[in-house]
Design a protein around this motif. Structure first.
Motif, PDB file in Angstrom:
ATOM      1  N   ARG A   4       1.031  -1.663   0.277  1.00 23.21           N
ATOM      2  CA  ARG A   4      -0.374   0.104   0.256  1.00 23.21           C
ATOM      3  C   ARG A   4       0.671   1.354   0.022  1.00 23.21           C
ATOM      4  O   ARG A   4       0.075   1.983  -0.822  1.00 23.21           O
ATOM      5  CB  ARG A   4      -1.078  -0.297   1.132  1.00 23.21           C
ATOM      6  N   VAL A   5       1.885   1.059   0.640  1.00 22.68           N
ATOM      7  CA  VAL A   5       2.833   2.177   0.705  1.00 22.68           C
ATOM      8  C   VAL A   5       3.499   2.591  -0.559  1.00 22.68           C
ATOM      9  O   VAL A   5       3.582   3.663  -1.094  1.00 22.68           O
ATOM     10  CB  VAL A   5       3.914   2.291   1.570  1.00 22.68           C
ATOM     11  N   ASP A   8       1.018   4.240  -3.143  1.00 29.35           N
ATOM     12  CA  ASP A   8       0.771   5.571  -2.240  1.00 29.35           C
ATOM     13  C   ASP A   8       2.105   6.374  -2.911  1.00 29.35           C
ATOM     14  O   ASP A   8       1.381   7.758  -3.185  1.00 29.35           O
ATOM     15  CB  ASP A   8       0.743   5.676  -0.749  1.00 29.35           C
ATOM     16  N   SER A  36      -6.912  12.544  -3.056  1.00 32.57           N
ATOM     17  CA  SER A  36      -6.576  13.541  -2.015  1.00 32.57           C
ATOM     18  C   SER A  36      -6.395  12.752  -0.334  1.00 32.57           C
ATOM     19  O   SER A  36      -5.654  13.181   0.514  1.00 32.57           O
ATOM     20  CB  SER A  36      -7.939  14.179  -1.397  1.00 32.57           C
ATOM     21  N   GLN A  37      -6.955  11.791  -0.511  1.00 33.36           N
ATOM     22  CA  GLN A  37      -7.472  10.282   1.203  1.00 33.36           C
ATOM     23  C   GLN A  37      -5.770  10.456   0.901  1.00 33.36           C
ATOM     24  O   GLN A  37      -5.449   9.793   2.090  1.00 33.36           O
ATOM     25  CB  GLN A  37      -8.333  10.315   0.997  1.00 33.36           C
ATOM     26  N   THR A  38      -5.673   9.303  -0.134  1.00 31.40           N
ATOM     27  CA  THR A  38      -4.282   8.694  -0.552  1.00 31.40           C
ATOM     28  C   THR A  38      -3.148   9.115  -0.064  1.00 31.40           C
ATOM     29  O   THR A  38      -1.964   8.878   0.816  1.00 31.40           O
ATOM     30  CB  THR A  38      -3.834   7.711  -2.009  1.00 31.40           C
ATOM     31  N   ARG A  40      -2.600  12.285   1.849  1.00 30.17           N
ATOM     32  CA  ARG A  40      -3.022  12.888   3.730  1.00 30.17           C
ATOM     33  C   ARG A  40      -2.651  11.330   3.929  1.00 30.17           C
ATOM     34  O   ARG A  40      -2.019  11.750   5.344  1.00 30.17           O
ATOM     35  CB  ARG A  40      -4.389  13.320   3.237  1.00 30.17           C
ATOM     36  N   ASN A  41      -3.023  10.034   3.998  1.00 30.74           N
ATOM     37  CA  ASN A  41      -2.491   8.724   4.448  1.00 30.74           C
ATOM     38  C   ASN A  41      -0.808   9.114   4.317  1.00 30.74           C
ATOM     39  O   ASN A  41      -0.504   8.059   5.482  1.00 30.74           O
ATOM     40  CB  ASN A  41      -2.918   8.108   3.883  1.00 30.74           C
ATOM     41  N   LEU A  42      -0.404   8.740   2.878  1.00 29.88           N
ATOM     42  CA  LEU A  42       1.286   8.644   3.589  1.00 29.88           C
ATOM     43  C   LEU A  42       2.174  10.035   4.065  1.00 29.88           C
ATOM     44  O   LEU A  42       2.374   9.380   4.440  1.00 29.88           O
ATOM     45  CB  LEU A  42       1.261   9.459   2.019  1.00 29.88           C
ATOM     46  N   GLU A  43       1.302  11.049   4.017  1.00 26.60           N
ATOM     47  CA  GLU A  43       1.984  12.170   4.407  1.00 26.60           C
ATOM     48  C   GLU A  43       2.150  11.492   5.944  1.00 26.60           C
ATOM     49  O   GLU A  43       2.742  11.908   7.109  1.00 26.60           O
ATOM     50  CB  GLU A  43       1.320  13.868   4.264  1.00 26.60           C
ATOM     51  N   GLU A  44       0.358  11.079   6.543  1.00 26.16           N
ATOM     52  CA  GLU A  44       0.497  10.992   8.132  1.00 26.16           C
ATOM     53  C   GLU A  44       1.669  10.044   8.457  1.00 26.16           C
ATOM     54  O   GLU A  44       2.556   9.757   9.650  1.00 26.16           O
ATOM     55  CB  GLU A  44      -0.519  10.828   8.581  1.00 26.16           C
ATOM     56  N   ALA A  45       1.740   9.100   7.476  1.00 23.79           N
ATOM     57  CA  ALA A  45       2.019   7.227   7.935  1.00 23.79           C
ATOM     58  C   ALA A  45       3.606   8.368   7.816  1.00 23.79           C
ATOM     59  O   ALA A  45       5.048   7.638   8.874  1.00 23.79           O
ATOM     60  CB  ALA A  45       2.138   6.770   6.120  1.00 23.79           C
TER      61      ALA A  45
END
Length: 296
Positions: A4-5, A8, A36-38, A40-45
């Motif tokens: 998934r990473v 992303d 956009s959500q993808t 955001r999730n990557l930036e958070e990870a």
């Protein structure tokens, strides 16, 4: 690396390359909101902001730019490796992306692609019309088309057109109001339809040539159009004088709808070339297209 990473990160490189969630979502085949959500999730990870967003644009942050510089070429090489698999197929296939100015796209590429498309139906050719001097490697184009003297020396370049003569023309209705110029300097007091250089943003000065002498004329006028078709239409409407490729106005000159201006000062430029990086391995479809476009 988690799958998934990996996905992303690829999505991030597409957004950063396009600088647009809308265009990136179209390339990836997903909705803009999901993309956009993808991100955001990557930036958070990762714990770091990769993109700066505004209502009008998207741009990589410093951290994002560094990540793109490392990942972009890697994903590009993987795509090249997949494209090379076409070599083992009997039928050429795949997508070829070309950046070209408006004139070569209309005058050179489009007329020759009709027969090519019929002969190789599994090859998709995507032409992006952009007059700016872009980095075709960074922007993931397979090739670019520009005048010969504009091609960087580290590129392989193949001529695809004859030399290009540029012409200054105006409508008879225009010359009912203004005298015919007899010298390039006289153009400075005429109404001219101008264009803006796409790379530097400056107004294009007209480079006129005669007997080895070149004069760059800074013209003024009522309109600035980067579209070739709009400039020709403006000349026909009598708005002002224009500087355009001769082949775009020859029929109008023959019919008398336009008149030649300072014809002995019209410059001739080295023809168009298709160019591409020497280090990139191109597939069969690309090589067939280049051979089809080669000027003979």
């Amino acid at each position: 690396m988690d799958r998934r990473v990996f996905n992303d990160l690829f999505a991030f490189t597409v957004v950063a390359r396009h600088r647009s969630f809308t265009n990136a979502a179209a390339e990836l085949g997903m909705s803009q909101s999901a993309l956009s959500q993808t991100i955001r999730n990557l930036e958070e990870a990762l714990g770091v902001r990769l993109l700066t967003r505004s209502t009008r644009s998207v741009a990589p942050t410093e951290a994002g730019a560094r990540l793109l510089a490392r990942l972009g070429p890697q994903f590009g090489e993987m795509q090249d490796a997949l494209d090379e698999l076409n070599e083992i197929r009997d039928t050429p296939r795949g997508t070829i992306r070309i950046s070209a100015g408006e004139h070569p796209a209309v005058r050179v590429l489009q007329p020759r692609l009709a027969a090519f498309a019929l002969e190789y139906p599994d090859v998709e050719v995507e032409i992006i019309v952009d007059g700016g001097m872009i980095d075709i490697v960074a922007d993931r184009f397979d090739a670019g088309v520009r005048l010969g003297n504009q091609v960087a020396r580290d590129m392989i370049a193949v001529r695809i057109s004859a030399d290009v003569t540029m012409a200054v023309v105006g409508a008879p209705a225009y010359f009912e109001r203004y005298p015919m110029p007899t010298d390039p300097d006289a153009l400075t007091v005429h109404r001219c339809v101008r264009s803006r250089l796409p790379t530097r943003g400056e107004i294009f000065t007209w480079p006129l040539e005669k007997d080895g002498e070149t004069r760059r004329v800074r013209i003024e006028g009522p309109a600035v159009f980067n579209s070739l078709a709009l400039r020709v239409a403006s000349a026909l409407d009598g708005i002002g004088l224009v500087f355009v490729p001769l082949d775009q106005v020859e029929a109008h000159l023959t019919a008398g709808r336009l008149l030649p201006v300072l014809a002995d000062w019209w410059p001739t430029w080295e023809g168009y070339h298709i160019y591409y990086p020497s280090r990139r391995q191109h597939g069969l479809a690309f090589r067939l297209l280049v051979e089809n476009l080669r000027h003979r």
